[in-house]
Motif scaffolding. Structure first.
Motif, short mmCIF file in Angstrom:
data_model
loop_
_atom_site.label_atom_id
_atom_site.label_comp_id
_atom_site.label_asym_id
_atom_site.label_seq_id
_atom_site.Cartn_x
_atom_site.Cartn_y
_atom_site.Cartn_z
N GLN A 171 53.69 24.96 48.84
CA GLN A 171 54.80 25.42 47.98
C GLN A 171 54.59 26.86 47.52
O GLN A 171 55.53 27.66 47.50
CB GLN A 171 54.97 24.48 46.79
N ALA A 172 53.34 27.19 47.17
CA ALA A 172 53.06 28.56 46.71
C ALA A 172 53.26 29.55 47.86
O ALA A 172 53.80 30.65 47.66
CB ALA A 172 51.63 28.65 46.16
N MET A 173 52.82 29.19 49.05
CA MET A 173 53.00 30.08 50.21
C MET A 173 54.49 30.26 50.52
O MET A 173 54.95 31.37 50.82
CB MET A 173 52.27 29.52 51.44
N LEU A 174 55.25 29.16 50.45
CA LEU A 174 56.68 29.26 50.73
C LEU A 174 57.38 30.14 49.68
O LEU A 174 58.24 30.96 50.02
CB LEU A 174 57.29 27.85 50.78
N ASP A 175 56.98 29.96 48.42
CA ASP A 175 57.54 30.82 47.36
C ASP A 175 57.32 32.29 47.66
O ASP A 175 58.18 33.14 47.39
CB ASP A 175 56.90 30.48 46.00
N ALA A 176 56.13 32.59 48.22
CA ALA A 176 55.82 33.99 48.54
C ALA A 176 56.68 34.49 49.70
O ALA A 176 57.02 35.67 49.76
CB ALA A 176 54.33 34.12 48.89
N LEU A 177 57.04 33.60 50.60
CA LEU A 177 57.83 33.98 51.78
C LEU A 177 59.32 34.15 51.51
O LEU A 177 59.98 35.01 52.10
CB LEU A 177 57.73 32.90 52.86
N LEU A 178 59.87 33.29 50.64
CA LEU A 178 61.33 33.18 50.52
C LEU A 178 62.05 34.51 50.28
O LEU A 178 63.06 34.78 50.94
CB LEU A 178 61.71 32.17 49.42
N PRO A 179 61.54 35.38 49.36
CA PRO A 179 62.30 36.61 49.10
C PRO A 179 62.43 37.51 50.33
O PRO A 179 63.36 38.32 50.40
CB PRO A 179 61.48 37.31 48.01
N GLY A 180 61.53 37.38 51.29
CA GLY A 180 61.56 38.24 52.47
C GLY A 180 62.35 37.68 53.64
O GLY A 180 62.48 38.34 54.67
N LEU A 181 62.89 36.47 53.51
CA LEU A 181 63.60 35.87 54.63
C LEU A 181 65.02 36.40 54.73
O LEU A 181 65.67 36.71 53.72
CB LEU A 181 63.63 34.34 54.50
N ASN A 182 65.48 36.52 55.96
CA ASN A 182 66.85 36.90 56.25
C ASN A 182 67.69 35.63 56.13
O ASN A 182 67.57 34.73 56.95
CB ASN A 182 66.85 37.43 57.69
N VAL A 183 68.49 35.53 55.07
CA VAL A 183 69.17 34.26 54.83
C VAL A 183 70.64 34.30 55.21
O VAL A 183 71.24 35.37 55.31
CB VAL A 183 69.02 33.80 53.36
N GLY A 184 71.21 33.13 55.43
CA GLY A 184 72.60 33.00 55.81
C GLY A 184 73.49 32.79 54.59
O GLY A 184 73.03 32.83 53.45
N SER A 185 74.77 32.58 54.85
CA SER A 185 75.67 32.20 53.76
C SER A 185 75.28 30.79 53.33
O SER A 185 75.17 29.90 54.17
CB SER A 185 77.11 32.18 54.26
N PRO A 186 75.04 30.58 52.04
CA PRO A 186 74.59 29.25 51.63
C PRO A 186 75.62 28.19 52.00
O PRO A 186 76.83 28.41 51.92
CB PRO A 186 74.46 29.36 50.11
N LEU A 187 75.10 27.06 52.43
CA LEU A 187 75.95 25.91 52.70
C LEU A 187 76.23 25.25 51.35
O LEU A 187 75.32 24.78 50.68
CB LEU A 187 75.22 24.96 53.65
N LEU A 188 77.49 25.24 50.95
CA LEU A 188 77.85 24.64 49.67
C LEU A 188 78.07 23.15 49.87
O LEU A 188 78.46 22.71 50.96
CB LEU A 188 79.14 25.29 49.14
N SER A 189 77.85 22.35 48.84
CA SER A 189 78.12 20.93 48.99
C SER A 189 78.61 20.32 47.69
O SER A 189 78.29 20.80 46.60
CB SER A 189 76.89 20.19 49.51
N ARG A 190 79.42 19.29 47.82
CA ARG A 190 79.90 18.49 46.69
C ARG A 190 79.72 17.03 47.04
O ARG A 190 80.04 16.63 48.16
CB ARG A 190 81.40 18.72 46.43
#
Lengths: 251, 251
Positions: A159-178
């Motif tokens: 989890q700590a490693m993923l937290d360190a990675l997330l800000p640097g990822l090229n992300v898509g349009s978030p998939l919204l859900s209801r």
């Protein structure tokens, strides 16, 4: 409708203990949550044994197909930790004792007055040319090469490693859900829900049965990247449930 | 040494909800536990979306490679339940409304005074020639074709279907295991443990770090099919830990 960007990922969870039942994986669900949050589509997960050929095959199968690959497990100091070797082989590069990782680990063990054993030095091994993924919990870094991100299996460290990675990822349009809760089981809503899905092709409507030991109810999840499409489909799902309730009240 | 028989399996867990994080899978860990108990080696798990091409590819990749394949999910009555179609396509056979399943479901809904809707009839669909897997929880059967066993995603139903299958499976010699708890982290035990593994090639020794927020300890798991080989390796692991403790007491 705004422009929609899709970014995809796969996970390879590595470890005999996940396949024997000894350890119940917690990293897959966590990665899934985080990917959904930042707007990356997790498309596939594979769990493989501590077996070099199996790891190489899984990594190579997914790395060419998806934008990102995340792995968990097999980067500790013992003989069954073979992920660094396997990922090196998958990329056809040498697996080295990386100098910066050796320095980090050496300094940490010196501070703690502990011997920097051959086993501990294994934690500095990574494919030639890999970048570090910082490990604030226990120092030994993960690493990334190409689009493959190699992280620890211990959930706190993953989890700590993923937290360190997330800000640097090229992300898509978030998939919204209801989520719309239906008091009716899937057998009652299946046919009308198929119609709703047909009328809203730009959304993905999932239906998840819940069983309380006596009766089934259903969570209907509407997903879309466009907020207006989402709202329109959600309204039709609610109207569908109301129509079923009305028919029963009359009947 | 008695004769050792190895039987292998893979699992394909099907469902968008597992990849979005909405549902945290419970079936993989349960299947892993049951396989270990009866003596079948679970070698690989894949999690795929509710996508026909993805399901077909995963099923075909594993069914030729392992003795058994078990799937979870996608056999309910709604439009996103496409496992029966996908498995039929993987085997190149027609997906039919199976007459015995239609009779079972029809009778159940008649008893409960409920309409046997088109959606509910979907639950009687399976590949031509498939055998039923009984469902004591909610009637709608799973099915098996070739070595592929198709079960529900709802954990109570998955578990009941698996319970029904287990007595009929061709099982191997159970993999025995012993866990030795080490108060030392993997960095301290890694080098000597590598030696123990080398001296006991007929066993598989795994090492699993535990982190309590401050320090690492290790569970060392020795696995073997032969009880004598298991006991010999376990004794050497215990002697190794004692030697490390003695060295520290002196040091």
């Amino acid at each position: 409708m705004s422009s929609i960007k899709v970014v995809t990922a796969a996970m390879v969870a590595i470890g005999d203990e996940l396949l024997s039942g000894r350890t119940k994986d917690k990293n897959i669900g966590h990665l899934a949550d985080m990917m959904t949050m930042v707007g990356i589509d997790l498309k596939e997960v594979r769990i493989v044994a501590d077996d070099e050929a199996a790891i190489v095959e899984a990594i190579n199968a997914v790395r060419s197909r998806y934008d990102y690959v995340f792995t968990s497990g097999g980067i500790g100091p013992t003989h069954d930790d073979i992920t660094a070797d396997a990922v090196s082989r998958a990329f056809g590069v040498e697996c080295i004792y990386e100098s910066e990782a050796m320095a980090l680990l050496g300094a940490m063990y010196e501070r703690r007055n502990m011997e920097f054993t051959d086993a501990r030095k294994r934690m500095a091994r990574m494919p030639l040319g890999a970048r570090h993924i910082p490990n604030p919990v226990s120092t030994a870094p993960g690493f990334a090469i190409g689009n493959v991100h190699v992280m620890a299996g211990v959930p706190q460290v993953f989890q700590a490693m993923l937290d360190a990675l997330l800000p640097g990822l090229n992300v898509g349009s978030p998939l919204l859900s209801r989520t719309v809760r239906s008091p009716f089981g899937e057998g009652d809503i299946g046919s009308p829900l198929t119609e709703v899905q047909k009328n809203h092709p730009e959304t993905s409507i999932g239906s998840y049965p819940k069983f309380d030991g006596k009766t089934f109810s259903t969570d209907i999840v509407v997903r879309a990247r466009d907020p207006e499409a989402l709202a329109a489909a959600e309204a039709d799902v609610q109207a569908m449930i109301q129509a079923i309730a009305d028919a029963r009240a009359k009947g």
